[in-house]
Design a protein around this motif. Sequence first.
Motif, short mmCIF file in Angstrom:
data_model
loop_
_atom_site.label_atom_id
_atom_site.label_comp_id
_atom_site.label_asym_id
_atom_site.label_seq_id
_atom_site.Cartn_x
_atom_site.Cartn_y
_atom_site.Cartn_z
N THR A 50 0.83 -1.20 0.00
CA THR A 50 0.00 0.00 0.00
C THR A 50 0.87 1.25 0.00
N LYS A 54 1.06 4.18 -2.93
CA LYS A 54 0.77 5.58 -2.61
C LYS A 54 1.97 6.48 -2.89
N GLN A 57 2.16 7.14 -6.68
CA GLN A 57 1.21 8.17 -7.09
C GLN A 57 1.67 9.54 -6.61
N ALA A 58 2.15 9.62 -5.38
CA ALA A 58 2.59 10.89 -4.81
C ALA A 58 3.78 11.48 -5.56
N VAL A 68 3.21 11.16 2.81
CA VAL A 68 2.46 9.99 2.34
C VAL A 68 2.42 8.94 3.44
N ARG A 69 3.56 8.68 4.06
CA ARG A 69 3.62 7.69 5.13
C ARG A 69 2.75 8.10 6.31
N ARG A 71 0.13 10.05 6.28
CA ARG A 71 -1.28 9.91 5.91
C ARG A 71 -1.73 8.46 5.95
N LEU A 72 -0.87 7.56 5.48
CA LEU A 72 -1.23 6.14 5.50
C LEU A 72 -1.34 5.65 6.94
#
Length: 122
Positions: A50, A54, A57-58, A68-69, A71-72
Amino acid sequence: MTFMANVIDRASVSAEEALRFDSDEIAELERLFGDEERLMLALRQRWMTTLTAKLDQAAHEGVPAAQVRARLASAQPGLRALLDAAARGSVRLRALDRGEQRTLDYFDGPNPLLRDDRDDAA
């Protein structure tokens, strides 16, 4: 998988409690994964798959890897809590954190605050 999803949901409240299995859950865990460490490795693979998707895409959107990390981790608190708990209890699983950092570095460049000491040997 339902078993995995239930463990992740329970970990949103308490990772330690989520890893306390009754006899039926132990039987299911052993049937599906073999043992708790293999369950944690499967959860780790889920996290990394995952995260990598992400990050990919980022990269196209110019979003920093650390964001990103974060947010995940916020979107999947149970999964992150399980992985953190597993890393505290297993040297083998803790070692996989370096791989995660390398993935973040690949997308965003190395973080000098989290450098691996082996970089100095080169």
